[in-house]
Design a protein around this motif. Structure first.
Motif, short mmCIF file in Angstrom:
data_model
loop_
_atom_site.label_atom_id
_atom_site.label_comp_id
_atom_site.label_asym_id
_atom_site.label_seq_id
_atom_site.Cartn_x
_atom_site.Cartn_y
_atom_site.Cartn_z
N UNK A 231 -7.33 -8.41 4.62
CA UNK A 231 -7.74 -7.17 5.28
C UNK A 231 -6.55 -6.23 5.42
N UNK A 232 -5.45 -6.79 5.91
CA UNK A 232 -4.26 -5.97 6.14
C UNK A 232 -3.76 -5.32 4.87
N UNK A 233 -3.70 -6.11 3.80
CA UNK A 233 -3.19 -5.54 2.57
C UNK A 233 -4.17 -4.60 1.89
N UNK A 234 -5.47 -4.85 2.09
CA UNK A 234 -6.43 -3.87 1.59
C UNK A 234 -6.15 -2.54 2.26
N UNK A 235 -5.95 -2.59 3.57
CA UNK A 235 -5.64 -1.38 4.31
C UNK A 235 -4.35 -0.75 3.80
N UNK A 236 -3.34 -1.60 3.55
CA UNK A 236 -2.05 -1.09 3.09
C UNK A 236 -2.20 -0.37 1.75
N UNK A 237 -2.96 -0.96 0.85
CA UNK A 237 -3.14 -0.34 -0.46
C UNK A 237 -3.92 0.97 -0.35
N UNK B 142 -7.23 -10.27 13.66
CA UNK B 142 -5.98 -10.99 13.87
C UNK B 142 -6.16 -12.09 14.92
N UNK B 143 -6.85 -11.76 16.01
CA UNK B 143 -7.08 -12.74 17.07
C UNK B 143 -7.85 -13.93 16.53
N UNK C 226 9.95 7.64 1.59
CA UNK C 226 10.80 8.60 0.91
C UNK C 226 9.96 9.52 0.05
N UNK C 227 9.95 10.81 0.39
CA UNK C 227 9.02 11.69 -0.29
C UNK C 227 9.59 12.30 -1.56
N UNK C 228 10.86 11.98 -1.87
CA UNK C 228 11.42 12.54 -3.09
C UNK C 228 11.40 11.56 -4.24
N UNK C 229 10.79 10.43 -3.99
CA UNK C 229 10.79 9.37 -4.99
C UNK C 229 9.36 8.97 -5.26
N UNK C 230 9.02 8.69 -6.50
CA UNK C 230 7.63 8.42 -6.81
C UNK C 230 7.07 7.25 -6.01
N UNK C 231 7.80 6.12 -6.04
CA UNK C 231 7.26 4.93 -5.37
C UNK C 231 7.49 4.94 -3.86
N UNK C 232 8.19 5.96 -3.39
CA UNK C 232 8.47 6.02 -1.95
C UNK C 232 7.23 5.93 -1.10
N UNK C 233 6.28 6.86 -1.25
CA UNK C 233 5.10 6.83 -0.40
C UNK C 233 4.32 5.53 -0.53
N UNK C 234 4.25 4.98 -1.74
CA UNK C 234 3.50 3.75 -1.93
C UNK C 234 4.09 2.63 -1.09
N UNK C 235 5.39 2.42 -1.26
CA UNK C 235 6.05 1.35 -0.51
C UNK C 235 6.03 1.68 0.98
N UNK C 236 6.28 2.97 1.29
CA UNK C 236 6.29 3.39 2.69
C UNK C 236 4.97 3.08 3.36
N UNK C 237 3.86 3.34 2.66
CA UNK C 237 2.56 3.09 3.26
C UNK C 237 2.35 1.61 3.52
N UNK C 238 2.78 0.77 2.58
CA UNK C 238 2.61 -0.67 2.77
C UNK C 238 3.43 -1.14 3.97
N UNK C 239 4.69 -0.70 4.02
CA UNK C 239 5.54 -1.11 5.14
C UNK C 239 4.98 -0.58 6.45
#
Lengths: 292, 482, 322
Positions: C34-40, B149-150, C259-272
Motif C-alpha cells: 500500500x505504502x509503495x503504491x502510494x509512493x509511486x 499499519x496498525x 530536487x526540481x532541477x534534476x529529472x529523477x529528483x521529484x520521483x525519488x523525492x516523492x518516494x522518500x
C-alpha cells in the motif's frame, strides 16, 4: 428599507473583516515581494492570544489592551520570522519562499495547538456588553460598528503612513526597486523587517478583533489565508487600495447574494474572482510586475 | 545529471531492469497470495459422540437374543485457547489536529481514563489494555494509512475509531477485508450502514447516527411547540447541514401537515459571520429557527443572534446543541431547544450511578476540558471500551477460553451495555448501537457556570430509529399520526 | 575514466532501483504494498508537476485540482454510474483532468510567476468549494466510495488484492517515467528549459512562450490526473481535501525534496516523502511540527533537494580530477 440598511451594514462589516485579514498579507507582498503562507497561522495565534488575555482581564478595564498586546506579540514574531528565516531567501527562486513559509505555517499552527489546546476559546462577555443599538427599528450589535471603525482607522493610518510620510516614501521606494534604493543609501533590510512587523501585527490584530464576535479555534488559519488570497487576486497584486476595494466588493455582493440567492454564498467569492479575471486579468488595481 | 546518460543507456538499463525485475516480481507475486499475513482460525469444539446399536438376533430355536453393542467414538475436545499474558493492543485512530480536534480530544481523554480504570482492576480477563493512538487530522488518506499499519505492522488486536463521516465510510470496506474488529465510536454518516457497508461483519458503530439526531430533534420540536407552523433554518452549507434539515422537515411535515419553510440560510462551514443570515431569517418572521450548526459555528451564531435580537423574536432550536452551548457560559440565552446524543445530566445522577461516577471522575481529572464535563464523544469512548470488555467476557463464559474475533463479534451482537447515558444495545443486523436522544431547554446554571438543559426529556430509540434494512424516509412516511 | 565510471554506476543504480521496486511485495506485508503504491502515485504526480516547476519555471500551488479531478472522475464513474472497465475509466479520468488543465492553464499561463501561483491556488479552492457544495452529485464532505474496477473479467481492487494493484501502479509508473524522459529530452523539452532560464531570449529566438507554457500545463495536468485516477481505487475513496491547497503543498514539497532541477529528483523525492511522512505521522505526536520543520530546513539548507545535492557534490568531486 430596514432590511436594505441591514444588508448594507452586514456587507460593510464582512468587508471590514476581509480587509483586516488581507491587509497584512498585501503589505508584505507588495513591499517585500513575499507571499507569506504563514499569514493565516499568525492570524490564528493572534486570535488565541487575544482570547486568553480578554478572558483573564474581562472584569477589569484593561481587557481592551488585549488587542494591541496581541498585535505587538505577533508583530514581534513576524520580526523573528523575517530575520531568522525569510532574509535568507530573498534572492533565491520564488519557490523557496513558498516552501519556507508553508513550513513555518505548519510549525506555528502546531505550536498554537500545543500551547492553547485543541478546544476553542470563546469570549462572549465583551461582545454582549458592547451593547445593542437600534438602527431604524431593528437591533444591531455595537461591536460590529467598533470593528468597522477600527478597520477604517487602520486603513486610513496605512494610507497616511504610506503616502504622506517620509517613512512611507522609503518603503514604497524599496518596493519598487530594491537595488536602486540601496544605491541611494536606504537600509532596505531594515525596511523589510519593519514591513514584516507591520504586516504580522495586522494579522495579529485582525485575529484579535474577530475573536469577540466569533471564536479562537483551530482551522481558522487556513480559511483566513484563502480569503486573503482571493482578495489579492481580485483587488490586484501589490495594491492596498485594491485590497480595500476588493474587500468592499466581495462584502457587499456577498450580503446581497445571501439575501437574494441563498445557495450562492460559497461560490460567490469565486464567481467574482472569475469575473474580474476575465475582464481584467491582473486584478482591479494590479500593477504590472517586473519579470518575477 | 553530470555526464548525461544517453537515451540508449537509459533504455538499456530500463529494459534490463524490467526483465530481471519482472521475473522476480511475477514469481514473487505468484508465491505471495493476497491477504496472506493474517489467517484467522476458528476453533470448533467437537464433543464426544456415542452411538448405541441394538441388534436383535432371532435364534433358530426361537429364543430371542438381544445384543447391545455400544460403540463410543470419543473425539478429543480441543483445549480452550489459553488467555495470552501479553497486553491487548487496542489501536485508536482519532483526530487531534485541525478543527475536528475539539470534538475528539475529550473522547480520547475519556477513553484513556476508562482504560486506566479497567487496567487497575486487572484488565480484561487478566490482560491489560495497551492503547496505540494515531492522529489522522481528519483526512481519509491518513486514516486509512494508520489503519493498515496498525493491522499489519503493529499487530493491533482491535481498533477503535473516532473520526469524520468520510473517514468512517472510507475505512469500513478496508476493515471488513482485514477481518479485525473495528469499533467506530464516531463517524456519524447515515449512509455507513445504509449504503457503504450494509451487512457489516467486523465493523460496529457506537453513536447514534445523523438521521437519528434529526428525527428525535424534530419530535422534540413538535412536543415543545406543538402550535409552531413556520420554520426557518440557519445551517452549515455542507452534506450534514442539508441532510439534517431535510430529515427534520420531513418529520415535521408528517407531524404538522400544514407547516411551511419560510426562510433558509446556508453559511459555509466554519464561517465567522452570520449577520446576513440572521437578518435574512428574521425578515421572514418564522415561529421557530433551527440552527443546524455545531461547535464554534453554533456558539458564534448564537452570540451574534443575541446582538440581532434573534431570541426575542422567535423560538430557537439546535439539533446537536446540547453541549456546544457550554461555550457561551452564563451568557447563553435561555429557552433554546437543544438535542444531543448524550447529555451529562441524563439519566439523573441520583438515579443512575454509572453516569454519576463517570461525570465525577471526568470532572476531577479534566476540569478544563470542554466545560469540565463529558460530552457525547466521551460517552461513546466509554461505551466502546466497555462494550468490548463485556463482549470478550461473555464470549469467554461460553467458550471457556480466550475468544476469537468471530466469537467476540457473535457476543457483541444484541449486546446490552450499561453506559453513562443509560442502557445501549447493538443491533445484530447492522451492528449499529442505539441509545436515547436527549432534548431540553437551555437554562443558565450558576453551579456549573454554563447553560444546562432543564427540563430535559429522552426520546427512546424505539420511537426514532428505523428498523434495520429500512431507509429512514420510508419508515417516517409509514408513521400513523392521529 | 571518470566519465565511464559515472555512467556505469548510474545505470547500475537504475537497475538496482528497479529490482527493489519489483521486489517490494516480497519484502513486507500488505502495508508495504500500500505504502509503495502510494509512493509511486506521488512520483507520477511529482513528475508531472515538475514539467511546470523544474522545466518551465512555473510554480503552481493548486495542482491538487487535477489530481482530485482524476480521483473523482474514477469514483463517480465506478460508483455512481457503475461503469467499471479499468482502462477506459482511467483514460476518461486523465482526459477530464487534462481538459480542465487546458482551461485553467490557458487562463493562468500568461501571468507572471507569483500571480500564477495565486491563481492556480484560487482555482483549486474553487473546485474544493464546488465539490463541497454540489454534494448531491459529489458526495460533498462525505466523499465517494470507490468500488472495484474490472479488467477484462478480473476484479481490480486494491483492497482485496494489494499486490496486484501495486504491480499495476508500477507499470503506470514506468510508463510515466519513460514518457516523461522522452518529453523532457525532446526539442519541446529543451524549449521549456529555455523559457525557464530566460523568457525574453526564448521569445526572441522564436519560441512561442505563452503557447508552450500552456502545453506544459496541459501535460502536467494529464500526469496529475493519472496519479489521482490511480489513487482513488488504492484508497477506495475520493474526498474534497484533495482539492485543498494543503494537499497541493505535498507535491511541491516532494518535488523540492528530491530536487526540481534534476529529472529523477521529484520521483525519488516523492518516494522518500511518502515513506517519511507515513513514519512521522504514525510515530510522532507533534507531527505537523516535525513536517513543517522539514520543509523549513529543506528550503533553507537543501535547495537542490536530496538528488540535486548529491549531484552537486559529485560534480564538485568530479571537477577535482585532472
Amino acid at each position: 428599507m430596514i432590511e436594505m440598511t441591514r444588508f448594507i451594514l452586514d456587507g460593510f462589516f464582512y468587508a471590514s473583516i476581509l480587509f483586516l485579514i488581507s491587509s497584512g498579507l498585501t503589505l508584505i507582498f507588495s513591499v517585500a515581494g513575499i507571499i507569506n503562507l504563514a499569514h493565516g497561522a499568525l492570524y490564528m495565534l493572534g486570535a488565541y492570544i487575544a482570547a486568553v488575555l480578554i478572558k483573564s482581564l474581562i472584569n477589569t478595564p484593561y481587557a481592551i489592551l488585549a488587542f494591541p498586546i496581541a498585535a505587538l506579540i505577533i508583530g514581534l514574531i513576524g520580526i523573528i520570522i523575517e530575520r531568522g528565516f525569510i532574509k535568507w531567501i530573498y534572492e533565491r527562486e520564488f519557490v523557496y519562499q513558498l516552501l519556507l513559509t508553508f513550513g513555518l505555517a505548519l510549525v506555528l499552527s502546531d505550536i498554537t495547538r500545543i500551547t492553547f489546546g485543541t478546544e476553542p476559546i470563546y469570549v462572549t462577555k465583551l461582545y454582549i456588553h458592547a451593547g445593542i443599538i437600534d438602527i431604524l427599528g431593528s437591533p444591531y450589535p455595537v461591536y460590529n460598528f467598533i470593528v468597522m471603525a477600527v478597520t477604517f482607522l487602520i486603513g486610513g493610518l496605512m494610507w497616511f503612513i504610506m503616502y504622506k510620510t517620509r517613512a512611507g516614501k522609503i518603503i514604497r521606494a524599496c518596493a519598487l526597486d530594491r537595488e536602486m534604493s540601496e544605491a541611494i543609501g536606504i537600509n532596505t533590510s531594515r525596511v523589510f523587517t519593519l514591513t514584516f512587523f507591520m504586516g504580522s501585527a495586522l494579522a495579529g490584530i485582525s485575529g484579535a478583533l474577530v475573536v469577540p464576535q466569533s471564536a479562537a479555534m483551530l482551522g481558522i488559519d487556513a480559511d483566513a489565508l484563502i480569503e486573503s488570497f482571493i482578495v489579492i487576486v481580485i483587488g490586484g497584486v501589490g495594491s492596498i487600495k485594491g485590497a480595500f476595494i476588493g474587500s468592499l466588493l466581495i462584502g457587499l455582493i456577498r450580503a446581497f447574494g445571501i439575501a437574494l440567492f441563498p445557495e450562492i454564498e460559497l461560490a460567490i467569492v469565486y464567481l467574482v474572482m472569475a469575473a474580474v479575471l476575465l475582464i481584467r486579468p491582473r486584478g482591479l488595481f494590479g500593477k504590472e510586475y517586473r519579470v518575477a | 545529471m553530470g555526464e548525461r546518460i544517453s537515451r540508449r543507456d537509459f533504455l538499456k538499463g530500463l529494459v534490463g531492469g524490467l526483465i530481471v525485475g519482472g521475473v522476480i516480481g511475477v514469481a514473487g507475486g505468484y508465491v505471495a497470495a493476497p491477504g496472506k499475513e493474517k489467517t484467522i482460525t476458528a476453533t470448533k469444539t467437537v464433543t464426544s459422540e456415542k452411538t448405541v446399536t441394538k441388534t436383535v438376533t432371532a435364534a433358530t430355536s426361537g429364543a430371542k437374543t438381544v445384543t447391545e453393542t455400544t460403540t463410543t467414538t470419543v473425539t478429543a475436545k480441543p483445549k480452550p485457547r489459553e488467555i495470552p499474558s501479553k497486553p491487548i493492543k487496542l489501536g485508536v485512530i482519532t483526530i487531534l489536529t485541525g478543527p475536528g480536534a475539539m470534538l475528539f480530544d475529550p473522547g480520547l481523554k475519556a477513553l484513556q481514563m476508562e482504560v486506566e480504570k479497567i487496567n487497575a482492576q486487572g484488565g480484561i480477563l487478566g490482560r491489560k489494555i495497551e492503547l496505540v493512538v494515531k492522529d489522522s487530522g481528519g483526512k481519509p488518506d491518513k486514516c486509512i494509512e494508520h489503519y493498515k499499519r496498525l493491522v499489519t505492522e503493529e499487530q493491533a488486536d482491535f481498533i477503535t475509531v473516532g473520526a469524520t463521516s468520510a473517514e468512517a465510510c472510507a475505512l469500513a470496506p478496508i476493515a471488513e477485508e482485514s477481518k479485525v474488529l473495528t469499533i467506530i465510536q464516531e463517524g456519524t454518516a447515515t449512509k455507513l450502514f445504509e449504503e457503504v457497508d450494509p451487512h457489516p461483519k467486523y465493523v460496529f458503530r457506537i453513536n447514534n447516527y445523523d438521521a437519528l439526531d434529526a428525527i428525535s430533534h424534530a419530535i422534540a420540536i413538535h412536543k415543545a411547540w406543538p402550535k409552531a407552523k413556520k420554520f426557518a433554518v440557519i445551517g452549515a452549507d455542507y452534506v450534514w447541514g442539508h441532510d439534517e434539515w431535510n430529515i427534520i422537515t420531513t418529520v415535521l411535515k408528517k407531524l404538522v401537515p400544514d407547516m411551511e419553510i419560510v426562510a433558509e440560510a446556508w453559511p459555509p462551514l466554519f464561517a465567522k459571520d452570520y449577520s446576513a443570515h440572521i437578518s435574512k431569517v428574521l425578515a421572514a418572521k418564522p415561529d421557530v429557527v433551527e440552527l443546524c450548526l455545531w461547535g464554534g459555528d453554533l456558539v458564534t451564531c448564537i452570540k451574534q443572534g443575541i446582538g440581532y435580537g434573534l431570541f426575542k423574536q422567535c423560538k430557537v432550536a439546535s439539533v446537536t446543541g446540547g453541549e456546544y452551548v457550554w461555550g457561551l457560559g452564563t451568557e447563553c440565552p435561555e429557552g433554546i431547544l437543544c438535542s444531543t446524543r448524550y447529555y451529562f445530566l441524563y439519566p439523573p445522577w441520583d438515579r443512575w450511578h454509572i453516569n454519576k461516577e463517570f461525570n465525577e471522575e471526568f470532572h476531577k481529572r479534566y476540569p478544563d476540558s470542554h466545560g469540565g464535563y463529558p460530552g457525547f464523544n466521551c460517552n461513546s469512548a466509554y461505551t466502546a471500551i466497555h462494550a468490548l470488555k463485556l463482549a470478550i467476557e461473555k464470549a469467554y463464559a461460553i467458550t471457556g477460553g480466550w475468544p476469537t474475533t468471530e466469537e467476540i463479534i457473535a457476543a457483541m451482537e444484541n449486546l446490552m451495555v450499561p453506559t453513562p447515558g443509560g442502557y445501549r444495545y447493538f443491533r445484530k443486523e447492522d451492528h449499529q448501537m442505539l441509545g436515547y436522544a436527549v432534548s431540553g431547554f437551555t437554562k443558565v446554571s450558576k453551579e456549573f457556570g454554563f447553560a444546562i438543559l432543564d427540563p430535559v426529556w429522552a426520546v427512546p430509540p424505539e420511537e426514532m430509529a428505523p428498523p434495520p434494512g429500512k431507509k429512514w424516509k420510508e419508515w417516517v412516511e409509514s408513521w400513523k399520526i392521529e | 575514466m571518470w566519465l565511464r565510471g559515472n555512467m556505469l554506476s548510474y545505470k547500475t543504480l537504475l537497475i538496482i532501483g528497479l529490482l527493489i521496486l519489483f521486489a517490494i511485495p516480497l519484502l513486507g506485508s500488505s502495508y508495504l504494498d500500500f505504502l509503495f503504491s502510494m509512493a509511486l502515485i506521488y512520483s507520477i504526480w511529482a513528475l508531472g508537476y515538475n514539467f511546470l516547476l523544474g522545466y518551465t519555471g512555473l510554480l503552481s500551488f493548486g495542482h491538487g485540482a487535477y489530481f482530485g479531478l482524476g480521483a473523482y472522475t474514477v469514483a463517480m464513474l465506478v460508483t455512481k454510474y457503475s461503469f467499471r472497465p479499468f482502462l477506459p475509466v482511467l483514460g476518461i479520468a486523465v482526459l477530464v483532468a487534462t481538459f480542465f488543465g487546458a482551461i485553467i492553464g490557458f487562463l493562468c499561463a500568461r501571468h507572471v510567476a507569483k500571480y500564477f501561483a495565486l491563481l492556480t491556488l484560487a482555482f483549486s479552492q474553487l473546485f474544493y468549494a464546488l465539490t463541497f457544495k454540489l454534494y448531491h452529485w459529489t458526495g460533498g464532505s462525505d466523499g465517494i466510495v470507490v468500488k472495484s474496477l474490472d479488467f477484462f473479467g478480473v476484479e481490480v481492487s486494491a483492497i482485496k488484492n494489494p499486490i496486484g494493484y501495486y504491480y499495476l501502479t508500477l507499470i503506470f509508473f514506468l510508463v510515466s517515467v519513460c514518457s516523461g524522459w522522452r518529453i523532457v529530452n525532446s526539442p519541446f523539452g529543451k524549449a521549456l528549459q529555455a523559457i525557464r532560464d530566460n523568457p525574453l531570449k526564448a521569445e526572441a529566438i522564436g519560441i512561442p512562450v505563452k503557447r508552450y507554457k500552456w502545453y506544459a500545463f496541459i501535460i502536467s495536468a494529464a500526469y496529475s490526473g493519472l496519479a489521482g485516477a490511480l489513487f482513488a481505487p488504492l484508497l477506495g475513496y475520493a474526498y474534497p481535501d484533495l482539492f485543498h491547497f494543503s494537499f497541493s503543498g505535498e507535491v511541491l514539497f516532494a518535488t523540492l525534496l528530491g530536487g526540481h532541477r534534476v529529472f529523477f529528483g521529484p520521483v525519488i523525492g516523492a518516494i522518500i516523502f511518502t515513506i517519511a511522512k507515513s513514519y512521522i505521522i504514525a510515530t510522532v505526536k507533534y507531527w505537523p511540527l516535525v513536517l513543517g520543520s522539514m520543509l523549513v530546513i529543506t528550503a533553507l539548507f537543501f535547495p537542490h533537494g536530496i538528488i540535486g545535492t548529491i549531484y552537486v557534490v559529485l560534480k564538485r568531486r568530479g571537477s577535482k580530477t585532472p
